[in-house]
Design a protein around this motif. Structure first.
Motif, mmCIF file in Angstrom:
data_model
loop_
_atom_site.group_PDB
_atom_site.id
_atom_site.type_symbol
_atom_site.label_atom_id
_atom_site.label_comp_id
_atom_site.label_asym_id
_atom_site.label_seq_id
_atom_site.Cartn_x
_atom_site.Cartn_y
_atom_site.Cartn_z
ATOM 1 N N LEU A 56 -0.768 3.644 -5.074
ATOM 2 C CA LEU A 56 -1.888 4.386 -4.495
ATOM 3 C C LEU A 56 -1.886 4.290 -2.981
ATOM 4 O O LEU A 56 -2.188 5.255 -2.287
ATOM 5 N N LEU A 57 -1.497 3.097 -2.460
ATOM 6 C CA LEU A 57 -1.411 2.942 -1.014
ATOM 7 C C LEU A 57 -0.362 3.886 -0.445
ATOM 8 O O LEU A 57 -0.562 4.538 0.577
ATOM 9 N N LEU A 58 0.776 3.969 -1.137
ATOM 10 C CA LEU A 58 1.837 4.868 -0.687
ATOM 11 C C LEU A 58 1.326 6.298 -0.659
ATOM 12 O O LEU A 58 1.556 7.046 0.302
ATOM 13 N N ALA A 102 -1.771 7.259 -0.330
ATOM 14 C CA ALA A 102 -2.704 7.433 0.791
ATOM 15 C C ALA A 102 -1.943 7.568 2.095
ATOM 16 O O ALA A 102 -2.285 8.394 2.956
ATOM 17 N N ALA A 103 -0.870 6.784 2.249
ATOM 18 C CA ALA A 103 -0.085 6.840 3.488
ATOM 19 C C ALA A 103 0.553 8.215 3.646
ATOM 20 O O ALA A 103 0.526 8.797 4.738
ATOM 21 N N LEU A 104 1.123 8.744 2.555
ATOM 22 C CA LEU A 104 1.749 10.066 2.635
ATOM 23 C C LEU A 104 0.712 11.119 3.011
ATOM 24 O O LEU A 104 0.960 11.984 3.853
ATOM 25 N N SER A 137 -2.078 10.681 4.693
ATOM 26 C CA SER A 137 -2.488 10.574 6.097
ATOM 27 C C SER A 137 -1.398 11.111 7.005
ATOM 28 O O SER A 137 -1.688 11.775 8.004
ATOM 29 N N LEU A 138 -0.130 10.805 6.686
ATOM 30 C CA LEU A 138 0.953 11.336 7.512
ATOM 31 C C LEU A 138 0.927 12.859 7.488
ATOM 32 O O LEU A 138 1.206 13.505 8.499
ATOM 33 N N LEU A 154 -7.230 6.332 6.962
ATOM 34 C CA LEU A 154 -6.257 5.542 6.200
ATOM 35 C C LEU A 154 -6.782 4.127 5.984
ATOM 36 O O LEU A 154 -6.668 3.564 4.888
ATOM 37 N N LEU A 198 -8.607 0.555 -1.700
ATOM 38 C CA LEU A 198 -7.546 0.390 -2.687
ATOM 39 C C LEU A 198 -7.137 -1.070 -2.846
ATOM 40 O O LEU A 198 -6.884 -1.537 -3.953
#
Lengths: 349, 104, 170
Positions: free
Chosen positions: B12-14, B16-18, B20-21, C101, C108
């Protein structure tokens, strides 16, 4: 079975299969030159070795030793990436193909298939569709109008015919009820010749659509417009020399072999014998291991021969004819085949 | 060989990172096509979290959501790129700063 | 094994996404997006979504991104220049996105009750997927096909040369 043994065994299989595939590519080139030579009433290569059998070796050495030119105007990273991408996509495809009876195992390791994937057919389609990048990037990064025209034509051709290609396979998937290539072959294994999809499965229309679309996908005659010599010099690989050209060349022939493999698996019953098992040869373990391999290779050989025969016989299409044929004939016929097959399967239940 | 499991938070963090990028790309890039690609990146980030939740709750419907997102993305790409071609025909540029009038 | 694969492909994903932002030329951005999409397909496989992984490659990498590359080649789109607008966007955009973020990430990280994924987990078969798609969600499925049809018509109408030019051509 420890995972490291599995990795080691897979690596070994990959190595052997890749070497055999590359040898196959080299000798397909020789076969093509020989057969086209005979069609045009000349001998073809006959000087190096008996019957010219060592010609591929010499050809390979030649393209390896030629000067590797990188023109000044090219966009270098993509120019170098494009041939690698092409060849890689062509070679990866063989990893899901069962080229012998995959049930035969030696100490728990399956011999005749690199990996048995549930979505094998989709992997084949996916890798084919990624292969477009090699050609598109080659033409664009060469910074040459002939290259760019060739690659634009080629990408448009590949995208258009991919639809007909994918849809022609749906009938087979409907019949087998699985996307696993091993299961698809096993569904055709019951009565020899009669249970193959092309005969017993009434998929000959799909077979014709697949074959035509696949000829267009591999940029082979009569659909070899991207490299139509008389119009575009050499199409997308005009600016490529030496090994980089050889990589495109190998990719083309490896793709021919791949199309042969996939057509064999889906329509001609893969490794199964056309006579079923009426001679009772399955009881000898060695024959049971080697005969499927023999049948598979001869079917693929048949497709390669057909490729060359068509190339020696048919003239090239014009570009508008190609697009019209793909969209107005092949695609509707493929869709009709899906409707027909699903109706037939539904009524049979 | 350790069959170590990966906590789903990481997926899920990945995602979210994608996402935001993708937003960053959408904001800072000035080329119409690249902006469009940033939107695709955001869609992909969201798709990853759909698949992750489908795995968490053992529900197939999460994957079907992704399937629909893909269909919409394909339709969007077809129409969007057609619009980009039309804009390029009219303006001969893809820089968003120069395409600031409402009519073509 | 799952951990190793996750780290490799999540890394590829992030690297591709960053490269998409940093590259000046659209074709490099498009190719880095292809890298992101193919590594996402591997992550889908790790999460047991076989069919989606294949669809991701075929639809995203094989069709949508090829279309992007095709348009970039066709329009011969060059490098983009930095303008006043882009400097303002960098100044305001980065902090805002960093805040978003950070908020999502804290939620999360604190989230409890989420499970873990490993290689031995079950795989969603294509059959399960199609059963749900064609029984429970048949209507939405049909609606998307109408959407696609409209998109095709719209794309053709938009990309065709304008009516005025066409009549002048006749």
């Amino acid at each position: 079975m420890s995972i490291w043994w599995f990795v080691l065994w897979s690596l070994l299989k990959v190595l052997v299969v890749t070497v055999v595939l590359l040898m196959g590519v080299a000798y397909t080139v020789l076969l093509e030159r020989k057969v086209v030579g005979r069609i045009q009433n000349r001998w073809g290569p006959s000087r190096v070795g008996p019957f010219g059998l060592l010609q591929p070796l010499v050809d390979g050495a030649k393209s390896f030793l030629k000067e590797d030119i990188i023109p000044t105007g090219v966009y270098k990273p993509l120019y170098l990436l494009a041939p690698i991408l092409s060849l890689a996509c062509a070679l990866i495809l063989i990893s899901v193909v069962p080229f012998g009876n995959p049930d035969i195992a030696l100490g728990g390791f399956h011999l005749f298939q690199i990996s048995d994937v549930n979505i094998g057919l989709l992997v084949v389609l996916g890798v084919t569709s990624v292969g477009v990048y090699g050609i598109a990037l080659a033409g664009w990064s060469s910074n040459n109008k002939y290259s760019l025209l060739g690659s634009l034509r080629s990408s448009a051709q590949l995208i258009s015919y991919e639809l007909a290609l994918g849809l022609s396979l749906v009938g087979v998937v409907l019949r087998a009820g699985s996307l696993n290539l091993r299961v698809i072959v096993e569904s055709q294994a019951t009565h020899g010749l009669l249970s193959w999809n092309i005969f017993g499965g009434f998929q000959f229309i799909a077979f014709f659509v697949y074959l035509t679309a696949a000829y267009a996908e591999t940029n082979r005659a009569p659909f070899d417009l991207p490299e139509a010599e008389s119009e575009l010099t050499a199409g997308y690989h005009t600016e490529y020399s030496s090994m980089k050209f050889a990589m495109f060349f190998m990719a083309e022939y490896a793709n021919m072999i791949n199309v042969g493999c996939v057509a064999t698996l889906l329509f001609l019953g893969g490794w199964t014998s056309p006579f079923g098992d009426i001679f009772g040869l399955q009881q000898y373990p060695i024959l049971a291991a080697i005969l499927p391999l023999f049948w598979f290779v001869s079917k693929v050989f048949f497709f390669l021969f057909l490729y060359i025969w068509v190339r020696g016989t048919l003239p090239r299409f014009r570009y508008d004819q190609l697009m019209n044929f793909g969209w107005r004939w092949l695609l509707p016929v493929a869709i009709l085949n899906i409707v027909g097959t699903s109706l037939w399967l539904a009524l049979k239940q | 060989m350790n069959m170590q499991a990966v906590p789903l938070n990481w997926y899920l963090l990945l995602s979210a990172a994608l996402f935001s990028l993708g937003i960053v790309g959408f904001l800072i890039r000035r080329n119409l096509i690249t902006i469009f690609m940033s939107i695709e990146l955001m869609l992909n980030g969201v798709n990853l979290s759909f698949v992750t939740f489908a795995h968490q709750w053992h529900m197939v419907k999460g994957q079907i959501f992704v399937f629909f997102v893909m269909v919409v993305a394909a339709a969007e790409a077809a129409v969007g790129l057609a619009i980009i071609i039309a804009v390029y025909r009219a303006r001969a540029t893809l820089a968003v700063d120069r395409i600031d009038l409402m009519k073509l | 094994m799952h951990l190793i694969l996750f780290i490799i492909f999540a890394g590829l994903c992030l690297a591709g996404a960053l490269n998409l932002l940093l590259q000046k030329h659209p074709i490099n951005s498009a190719l880095s997006l292809v890298v992101v999409m193919t590594s996402l397909a591997v992550l889908y496989l790790l999460l047991g979504a076989e069919f989606l992984a294949a669809a991701q490659i075929i639809v995203y990498a094989g069709a949508i991104m090829v279309l992007f590359t095709f348009v970039i080649m066709l329009l011969n789109a060059g490098r983009e220049e930095r303008t006043l607008g882009s400097r303002a966007a960098i100044a305001v955009g980065f902090p805002a996105v960093a805040v978003i973020l950070a908020v999502i990430a804290t939620v999360l990280v604190k989230a409890q009750g989420l499970g873990a994924a490993s290689l031995s987990d079950g795989v969603t078969s294509t059959e399960d997927l199609s059963r749900v798609l064609f029984h429970e969600l048949l209507l939405p499925f049909e609606v998307t096909s109408v959407l696609i049809l409209i998109a095709i018509l719209g794309a053709v109408a938009l990309a065709r040369k304008g009516h005025g030019e066409q009549e002048a051509g006749k």
